[in-house]
Design an enzyme around this catalytic site. Structure first.
Site, short mmCIF file in Angstrom:
data_model
loop_
_atom_site.label_atom_id
_atom_site.label_comp_id
_atom_site.label_asym_id
_atom_site.label_seq_id
_atom_site.Cartn_x
_atom_site.Cartn_y
_atom_site.Cartn_z
CG MET A 13 13.81 14.63 -18.52
SD MET A 13 12.37 14.90 -17.51
CE MET A 13 11.21 15.52 -18.69
CG ASP A 42 15.82 12.01 -30.57
OD1 ASP A 42 15.78 13.01 -31.31
OD2 ASP A 42 15.67 12.08 -29.34
CB VAL A 70 7.17 10.75 -32.65
CG1 VAL A 70 8.29 10.11 -31.84
CG2 VAL A 70 7.10 12.26 -32.41
CE1 TYR A 73 5.03 20.35 -23.77
CE2 TYR A 73 4.14 20.98 -21.64
CZ TYR A 73 5.04 20.25 -22.40
OH TYR A 73 5.93 19.40 -21.78
N1 LIG Z 1 11.82 19.54 -19.31
C1 LIG Z 1 10.68 19.79 -18.72
O1 LIG Z 1 10.55 20.75 -17.95
C2 LIG Z 1 9.49 18.86 -18.91
C3 LIG Z 1 8.46 18.92 -17.99
C4 LIG Z 1 7.35 18.10 -18.18
C5 LIG Z 1 7.30 17.23 -19.24
N2 LIG Z 1 8.33 17.18 -20.13
C6 LIG Z 1 8.23 16.23 -21.23
O2 LIG Z 1 9.26 15.28 -21.12
C7 LIG Z 1 9.64 14.81 -22.41
C8 LIG Z 1 11.14 14.93 -22.58
O3 LIG Z 1 11.50 16.29 -22.46
P1 LIG Z 1 13.01 16.79 -22.21
O4 LIG Z 1 12.96 17.79 -21.13
O5 LIG Z 1 13.92 15.65 -22.12
O6 LIG Z 1 13.20 17.60 -23.59
P2 LIG Z 1 14.41 17.59 -24.65
O7 LIG Z 1 14.12 18.68 -25.59
O8 LIG Z 1 15.71 17.57 -23.93
O9 LIG Z 1 14.25 16.15 -25.34
C9 LIG Z 1 13.19 15.88 -26.22
C10 LIG Z 1 13.68 14.84 -27.22
O10 LIG Z 1 12.61 14.56 -28.13
C11 LIG Z 1 13.15 14.57 -29.43
N3 LIG Z 1 12.13 14.90 -30.43
C12 LIG Z 1 11.51 16.09 -30.61
N4 LIG Z 1 10.68 16.02 -31.66
C13 LIG Z 1 10.80 14.76 -32.17
C14 LIG Z 1 10.21 14.08 -33.26
N5 LIG Z 1 9.34 14.69 -34.09
N6 LIG Z 1 10.53 12.79 -33.46
C15 LIG Z 1 11.42 12.16 -32.65
N7 LIG Z 1 12.03 12.75 -31.62
C16 LIG Z 1 11.72 14.05 -31.38
C17 LIG Z 1 14.25 15.62 -29.39
O11 LIG Z 1 15.16 15.50 -30.48
C18 LIG Z 1 14.88 15.36 -28.04
O12 LIG Z 1 15.89 14.38 -28.10
C19 LIG Z 1 8.83 15.62 -23.41
O13 LIG Z 1 7.69 14.88 -23.83
C20 LIG Z 1 8.41 16.83 -22.60
O14 LIG Z 1 7.23 17.43 -23.10
C21 LIG Z 1 9.42 17.98 -19.99
#
Ligand SMILES: NC(=O)c1ccc[n+]([C@@H]2O[C@H](COP(=O)([O-])OP(=O)(O)OC[C@H]3O[C@@H](n4cnc5c(N)ncnc54)[C@H](O)[C@@H]3O)[C@@H](O)[C@H]2O)c1
Length: 250
Positions: free
Chosen positions: A17, A36, A63, A155
């Site tokens: 996302m 990232d 982060v 979480y």
């Molecule tokens: N996918 C879902 O179902 C969902 C639902 C609700 C909320 N979210 C939230 O949306 C956000 C994005 O999720 P997504 O689905 O794109 O997941 P994803 O795993 O595709 O992307 C997460 C990104 O965060 C980066 N990341 C992780 N740890 C990191 C760190 N320590 N420092 C820097 N970057 C870091 C990863 O490398 C990745 O590029 C997250 O906060 C997630 O909790 C996701």
């Protein structure tokens, strides 16, 4: 062009996302910095943005690391002169861990999902104050509003922290002309770190509780972020926007 001339920083913008948010913000006129851990995926997103005539940079960001935040905000200002929009999107899932009382999992979830957002706001807000204002969008989740029986409570706790930190920062920085809002995605494409929420049977069960009857697309979350980051939302701060197909309404 809804964010023309603005400078945006997206944490976790190399994948999922966050990548969709970075691309949409760029297509709407923002110069975008992606922070990232994933360097090659981040470079690919920069390339995709540049190929469409946009401006973007990648900087490695963990982060959890205060020094990284200090450096990436400084790099953003060096690259593009200011910081107008910060999207605290980086996160990890709590659905892969088997033991719901695993302490290292608690610590990892809290440090990335909650402390990561706190540090982003600490350094982002300082830069925005110097520039006279800005907009922050923090990515929480439906899991930051209700409990769930299939994920580590870290979480829920970390995403609940994001939800309420957002309101604290909104209350504390309105007079600085800084708006702070949260976005709460529902059932989306699985995260890189997803476990049970990537399982088709579990997803079908979750889907049965989504009034719109389908999972969401990354772009649908990106559009909510764009709205809150843009001047279209100029009188909205401390709000939470559920992008969940109605999950939390039932
Ligand atoms: N996918 C879902 O179902 C969902 C639902 C609700 C909320 N979210 C939230 O949306 C956000 C994005 O999720 P997504 O689905 O794109 O997941 P994803 O795993 O595709 O992307 C997460 C990104 O965060 C980066 N990341 C992780 N740890 C990191 C760190 N320590 N420092 C820097 N970057 C870091 C990863 O490398 C990745 O590029 C997250 O906060 C997630 O909790 C996701």
């Amino acid at each position: 062009m809804r964010v023309a001339g603005k400078v945006a920083l997206v944490s976790g913008g190399a994948h999922g996302m966050g990548a969709a948010m970075a691309k949409l913000l760029a297509s709407e006129g923002a110069k975008v910095v992606i922070g990232d851990l994933l360097e090659s995926e981040g470079a690919d997103v920069v390339k995709a943005i540049e190929e469409k005539g946009g401006a973007a940079r990648f900087h490695r960001l963990d982060v959890r690391a205060e020094d990284d935040w200090r450096a990436i905000v400084a790099a953003t200002i060096a690259d593009f002169g200011r910081l107008d929009i910060l999207v605290n999107n980086a996160g990890i899932s709590g659905s892969a861990v088997e033991d719901f009382y695993d302490t290292p999992a608690w610590e990892a979830l809290m440090s990335i999902n909650a402390t990561g957002v706190f540090l982003g706001m600490k350094y982002g807000i300082a830069a925005m104050k110097r520039a006279g204002g800005g907009a922050i969008v923090n990515i929480s989740s439906i899991s930051g509003v209700v409990g769930q029986d299939f994920i580590h409570m870290g979480y829920n706790a970390s995403k609940g922290a994001v939800r309420l930190m957002t309101k604290s920062a909104a209350a504390q920085h309105g007079r600085d002309n800084i708006r702070v809002n949260s976005v709460h995605p529902g059932l989306m494409p699985p995260m890189r770190t997803s476990g049970r929420t990537a399982d088709p049977q579990r997803r079908a069960e979750m889907l049965s509780r989504v009034p719109l009857g389908r999972s969401g697309r990354a772009e649908e979350v990106a559009h909510a972020v764009l709205f809150l980051a843009s001047d279209d939302a100029s009188y909205i701060t401390g709000a939470e926007l559920h992008v969940d197909g109605g999950y939390l309404a039932t």
